[in-house]
Scaffold this motif. Structure first.
Motif, PDB file in Angstrom:
ATOM      1  N   GLY A   1     -11.276  27.607  29.248  1.00  0.00           N
ATOM      2  CA  GLY A   1     -12.723  26.706  28.891  1.00  0.00           C
ATOM      3  C   GLY A   1     -12.501  25.094  29.320  1.00  0.00           C
TER       4      GLY A   1
ATOM      5  N   LEU B   1     -22.542  17.286  24.934  1.00  0.00           N
ATOM      6  CA  LEU B   1     -22.666  16.035  24.441  1.00  0.00           C
ATOM      7  C   LEU B   1     -23.456  15.094  25.519  1.00  0.00           C
ATOM      8  CD1 LEU B   1     -19.084  16.054  22.873  1.00  0.00           C
ATOM      9  CD2 LEU B   1     -21.637  16.015  21.746  1.00  0.00           C
TER      10      LEU B   1
ATOM     11  N   VAL C   1      -9.869  31.761  32.200  1.00  0.00           N
ATOM     12  CA  VAL C   1     -10.762  32.491  31.192  1.00  0.00           C
ATOM     13  C   VAL C   1     -11.833  31.290  31.050  1.00  0.00           C
ATOM     14  CG1 VAL C   1     -10.992  33.374  28.719  1.00  0.00           C
ATOM     15  CG2 VAL C   1      -8.775  33.400  29.910  1.00  0.00           C
TER      16      VAL C   1
ATOM     17  N   ARG D   1     -20.040  19.046  29.502  1.00  0.00           N
ATOM     18  CA  ARG D   1     -21.081  18.807  30.533  1.00  0.00           C
ATOM     19  C   ARG D   1     -22.090  19.980  30.589  1.00  0.00           C
ATOM     20  NH1 ARG D   1     -16.537  16.961  31.716  1.00  0.00           N
ATOM     21  NH2 ARG D   1     -16.431  14.944  32.626  1.00  0.00           N
TER      22      ARG D   1
ATOM     23  N   PRO E   1     -19.278  21.033  20.375  1.00  0.00           N
ATOM     24  CA  PRO E   1     -20.131  21.253  21.806  1.00  0.00           C
ATOM     25  C   PRO E   1     -19.367  20.678  23.008  1.00  0.00           C
ATOM     26  CG  PRO E   1     -21.320  19.513  20.228  1.00  0.00           C
ATOM     27  CD  PRO E   1     -20.077  20.112  19.535  1.00  0.00           C
TER      28      PRO E   1
ATOM     29  N   LEU F   1     -12.595  21.648  34.974  1.00  0.00           N
ATOM     30  CA  LEU F   1     -11.754  21.014  35.914  1.00  0.00           C
ATOM     31  C   LEU F   1     -12.329  19.885  36.610  1.00  0.00           C
ATOM     32  CD1 LEU F   1      -9.954  24.393  37.274  1.00  0.00           C
ATOM     33  CD2 LEU F   1      -9.480  22.922  35.311  1.00  0.00           C
TER      34      LEU F   1
HETATM   35  P1  NAD Z   1     -16.492  20.392  29.929  1.00  0.00           P
HETATM   36  O1  NAD Z   1     -17.372  20.231  29.014  1.00  0.00           O
HETATM   37  O2  NAD Z   1     -16.384  19.592  31.290  1.00  0.00           O
HETATM   38  O3  NAD Z   1     -16.539  22.171  30.333  1.00  0.00           O
HETATM   39  C1  NAD Z   1     -16.505  22.881  29.459  1.00  0.00           C
HETATM   40  C2  NAD Z   1     -16.164  24.266  29.985  1.00  0.00           C
HETATM   41  O4  NAD Z   1     -15.942  25.141  28.921  1.00  0.00           O
HETATM   42  C3  NAD Z   1     -16.961  24.649  31.016  1.00  0.00           C
HETATM   43  O5  NAD Z   1     -16.358  25.147  32.162  1.00  0.00           O
HETATM   44  C4  NAD Z   1     -17.841  25.900  30.567  1.00  0.00           C
HETATM   45  O6  NAD Z   1     -18.013  27.022  31.330  1.00  0.00           O
HETATM   46  C5  NAD Z   1     -16.441  26.370  29.536  1.00  0.00           C
HETATM   47  N1  NAD Z   1     -17.024  27.243  28.469  1.00  0.00           N
HETATM   48  C6  NAD Z   1     -18.118  27.172  27.653  1.00  0.00           C
HETATM   49  N2  NAD Z   1     -17.993  27.865  26.358  1.00  0.00           N
HETATM   50  C7  NAD Z   1     -16.747  28.528  26.328  1.00  0.00           C
HETATM   51  C8  NAD Z   1     -16.040  29.603  25.946  1.00  0.00           C
HETATM   52  N3  NAD Z   1     -16.758  30.109  24.711  1.00  0.00           N
HETATM   53  N4  NAD Z   1     -14.876  29.909  26.072  1.00  0.00           N
HETATM   54  C9  NAD Z   1     -14.247  29.350  27.097  1.00  0.00           C
HETATM   55  N5  NAD Z   1     -14.962  28.542  27.824  1.00  0.00           N
HETATM   56  C10 NAD Z   1     -16.008  28.107  27.674  1.00  0.00           C
HETATM   57  O7  NAD Z   1     -14.953  20.346  29.357  1.00  0.00           O
HETATM   58  P2  NAD Z   1     -13.622  19.868  29.869  1.00  0.00           P
HETATM   59  O8  NAD Z   1     -13.519  20.504  31.140  1.00  0.00           O
HETATM   60  O9  NAD Z   1     -12.663  19.969  28.680  1.00  0.00           O
HETATM   61  O10 NAD Z   1     -13.610  18.340  30.116  1.00  0.00           O
HETATM   62  C11 NAD Z   1     -14.052  17.177  29.548  1.00  0.00           C
HETATM   63  C12 NAD Z   1     -13.623  16.294  28.543  1.00  0.00           C
HETATM   64  O11 NAD Z   1     -14.292  16.515  27.405  1.00  0.00           O
HETATM   65  C13 NAD Z   1     -12.133  16.317  28.183  1.00  0.00           C
HETATM   66  O12 NAD Z   1     -11.689  14.935  28.493  1.00  0.00           O
HETATM   67  C14 NAD Z   1     -12.120  16.344  26.665  1.00  0.00           C
HETATM   68  O13 NAD Z   1     -11.501  15.356  26.171  1.00  0.00           O
HETATM   69  C15 NAD Z   1     -13.362  16.389  26.015  1.00  0.00           C
HETATM   70  N6  NAD Z   1     -14.215  17.133  25.087  1.00  0.00           N
HETATM   71  C16 NAD Z   1     -13.318  17.459  24.019  1.00  0.00           C
HETATM   72  C17 NAD Z   1     -13.850  18.299  23.021  1.00  0.00           C
HETATM   73  C18 NAD Z   1     -13.190  18.665  21.847  1.00  0.00           C
HETATM   74  O14 NAD Z   1     -12.183  18.146  21.540  1.00  0.00           O
HETATM   75  N7  NAD Z   1     -13.282  19.843  21.377  1.00  0.00           N
HETATM   76  C19 NAD Z   1     -15.393  18.552  23.145  1.00  0.00           C
HETATM   77  C20 NAD Z   1     -16.097  18.030  24.218  1.00  0.00           C
HETATM   78  C21 NAD Z   1     -15.504  17.115  25.293  1.00  0.00           C
END
Ligand code: NAD
Length: 275
Positions: A216, A40, A241, A34, A31, A219
């Motif tokens: 993804g 989460l 993207v 935001r 997940p 920002l």
């Molecule tokens: P965020 O949760 O704030 O935003 C997620 C972004 O991904 C959104 O802009 C959304 O529109 C986009 N998105 C959703 N589905 C998508 C897809 N299939 N393809 C492309 N884009 C998609 O996340 P963030 O901007 O990375 O920032 C927050 C923090 O979250 C970071 O510090 C990171 O460490 C942490 N985080 C990491 C993980 C992981 O390691 N997988 C998971 C959750 C959060």
């Protein structure tokens, strides 16, 4: 998908940065943070779960929440987007991945040049309680974890492999085998600085790149959020993207609405058809 003149510019690029956020791994089943219903943070206040103050107040609660996330990370597999990025590097292109993700899926997909800005969830480090360390009469540096050790409670024979053998799993919060400090995931929590080496490596890659793909990332978390803007200011081509475009899309060279796993293989196939 893209203007032919832009495709020609992208194809001529010598140095490529792929900057990724939580959306990069959404199609791997992890997940994002935001997003309103599935994210989460929709279920919990980040200040209660992802800060050093939260860990000091209730280490077990913070540990348990990260165990839950670690289970999702262990169950996940790199998706077609991670694989498409790794394939570019393997085809000989100069590609640096700068990721906010803590899931190591870029490494698992085969990418080698990866800057992990926010650490790695499955790696542990000691929780440095600075108040306790400064109160100790003669703190030394622990050989296992580099944290502060008060000699009497320290195991002089412990080393890094003892620490590396401990995993983020359900149960009581483990302690460093060297100094006895509580262990925590090696990720950047709210209120903590990024590792200097990581942010400097990211700035260096961004300052040298000809093209940056922002994939993804919402920002919203600094200093990572500024990286695509920094690339734009330096004259690089910037492509976003994301299924929900950010404000970057109004300023960058192209915005592609869609998921990373679906868009990246096709996009890279158009730009570099022979790779
Ligand atoms: P965020 O949760 O704030 O935003 C997620 C972004 O991904 C959104 O802009 C959304 O529109 C986009 N998105 C959703 N589905 C998508 C897809 N299939 N393809 C492309 N884009 C998609 O996340 P963030 O901007 O990375 O920032 C927050 C923090 O979250 C970071 O510090 C990171 O460490 C942490 N985080 C990491 C993980 C992981 O390691 N997988 C998971 C959750 C959060």
């Amino acid at each position: 998908m893209l203007d032919p003149a832009l495709i020609a510019d992208l194809r001529a690029a010598r140095r490529i940065v792929v900057f990724t956020g939580a959306g990069m791994s959404a199609e791997s089943g992890i997940p994002t943070f935001r997003e309103r219903l599935t994210g989460l943070w929709a279920q919990v206040d980040p200040m209660e779960i992802a800060t050093p103050w939260a860990f000091r107040a209730d280490p077990q609660r913070v540990w348990d929440w990260h165990v839950h996330l670690a289970e999702a990370v262990r169950a996940a597999r790199p998706n077609a987007g991670h694989e498409a990025i790794a394939a570019l590097e393997q085809a000989g292109l100069d590609v640096t991945v700068i990721t906010q993700n803590v899931d190591a899926l870029h490494h698992r997909a085969g990418s080698r040049a990866v800057v992990e800005l926010h650490g790695n969830l499955l790696r542990l480090k000691s929780f440095v309680d600075e108040e306790a360390a400064f109160a100790a009469a003669s703190p030394t540096i622990c050989r296992a974890c580099d944290g502060y050790a008060v000699w009497e409670s320290c195991d002089p024979y412990a080393d890094r492999s003892d620490l590396a053998a401990i995993e983020l799993r359900a149960g009581a919060v483990p302690r460093c085998p060297g100094c006895g400090a509580l262990l925590r995931p090696d990720v950047v929590w709210f209120g903590e600085p990024l590792a200097v080496e990581a942010i400097e490596a990211a700035w260096n890659a961004v300052d040298r790149c000809d093209v940056l793909f922002a994939v993804g990332a919402s920002l919203e978390v600094e200093p990572a959020a500024s990286l695509p803007w920094r690339a734009l200011a330096r004259g690089a081509r910037v492509i976003e993207v994301n299924p929900s475009p950010t404000e970057l899309v109004g300023q960058c060279h192209a915005g592609i609405r869609g998921g990373a796993a679906e868009v990246l293989p096709e996009l890279f196939g158009i730009i570099w058809p022979s790779r």
